[in-house]
Design a protein around this motif. Sequence first.
Motif, short mmCIF file in Angstrom:
data_model
loop_
_atom_site.label_atom_id
_atom_site.label_comp_id
_atom_site.label_asym_id
_atom_site.label_seq_id
_atom_site.Cartn_x
_atom_site.Cartn_y
_atom_site.Cartn_z
N LEU A 126 -17.48 -64.14 26.39
CA LEU A 126 -17.46 -64.38 27.84
C LEU A 126 -18.57 -63.57 28.49
CD1 LEU A 126 -16.08 -65.51 30.39
CD2 LEU A 126 -14.59 -63.49 30.35
N TYR A 139 -10.69 -64.99 30.73
CA TYR A 139 -10.45 -63.55 30.59
C TYR A 139 -9.39 -63.28 29.52
CZ TYR A 139 -12.82 -62.76 35.12
OH TYR A 139 -13.72 -62.69 36.16
N GLU A 140 -8.38 -64.12 29.47
CA GLU A 140 -7.25 -63.89 28.58
C GLU A 140 -7.62 -64.01 27.11
OE1 GLU A 140 -4.46 -66.75 29.97
OE2 GLU A 140 -4.10 -65.70 31.87
N ALA A 142 -10.92 -63.91 25.78
CA ALA A 142 -12.24 -63.40 25.40
C ALA A 142 -12.14 -62.40 24.27
CB ALA A 142 -12.91 -62.76 26.61
N LEU A 145 -16.74 -59.32 25.96
CA LEU A 145 -17.24 -59.44 27.33
C LEU A 145 -18.68 -58.93 27.32
CD1 LEU A 145 -16.67 -59.84 30.45
CD2 LEU A 145 -16.18 -57.39 30.49
N GLN A 161 -15.28 -56.72 35.95
CA GLN A 161 -14.95 -57.72 34.94
C GLN A 161 -14.15 -57.11 33.80
OE1 GLN A 161 -15.74 -61.19 35.43
NE2 GLN A 161 -15.81 -60.08 37.36
N LYS A 164 -10.50 -57.15 34.37
CA LYS A 164 -9.84 -58.46 34.35
C LYS A 164 -9.64 -58.99 32.93
CE LYS A 164 -11.60 -59.97 38.86
NZ LYS A 164 -12.36 -61.03 39.58
N VAL A 165 -10.49 -58.56 32.02
CA VAL A 165 -10.46 -59.13 30.68
C VAL A 165 -9.30 -58.53 29.88
CG1 VAL A 165 -11.92 -57.47 29.41
CG2 VAL A 165 -12.14 -59.92 28.97
N ASN A 166 -8.88 -59.23 28.83
CA ASN A 166 -7.76 -58.73 28.02
C ASN A 166 -8.15 -57.42 27.33
OD1 ASN A 166 -8.37 -59.17 24.92
ND2 ASN A 166 -9.22 -60.95 25.99
N ALA A 169 -10.69 -57.18 24.21
CA ALA A 169 -12.07 -57.63 24.30
C ALA A 169 -13.03 -56.46 24.08
CB ALA A 169 -12.33 -58.28 25.64
#
Length: 210
Positions: A126, A139-140, A142, A145, A161, A164-166, A169
């Motif tokens: 992502l 986001y879930e 990825a 990142l 960011q 927000k990402v899992n 990542a």
Amino acid sequence: MLEKNIQIAVDKGEMLPLMEEFYTIQGEGFHTGTAAYFIRIGGCDVGCHWCDVKESWNAELHPPTQIELIVSNAKKYADTVVITGGEPLTWDMSLLTNKLIEQNLKVHIETSGCYPVTGIWDWFCLSPKKNKLPVDSAYEIANELKVIIYNKHDFIFAEEQAEKVNPNAILFLQPEWSKKEEMTPLIVDYVMNHPKWRVSLQTHKYLNIP
């Protein structure tokens, strides 16, 4: 303007606007240095001013191609395929990824994540953009990142960011190529002070390969 039957096939993901395909060494992110077959799909409306493949933006410039042909070409070269663009999630990736997986290929994507996620992915890179943010599902899922650093404000965007990402990542900061002399030292310092991040470089450009 495409013929109606071709447009229907593109909408279903049976054909895709193929810009180019090539076998090379992965240049960025987690899989840097590994061999992969790249499939570049045309079409993108994200509009990054520093994009180095702006010729990919207009899907009408790239011929709708049967996904069976794309898969047939890919399986000749590598066991890993990277779908990139353009913005590949502009299109339905379900049929293409299913057929690649049927050939026992690992399937990766490089995406801004701004469209609903379709397809099945072994690796989801992502790379979010400020002017068209990712959807929640991107986001879930990825795996990595990768945030492009063009100016100092992009470090703030990167942290936004990352929140927000899992949590699994892997986080990368990558200098935008035209600003690499200015931004790379800042990225090095930032990563040393924020070691959850890693440095990504466009090594394929240093190696002068696709």
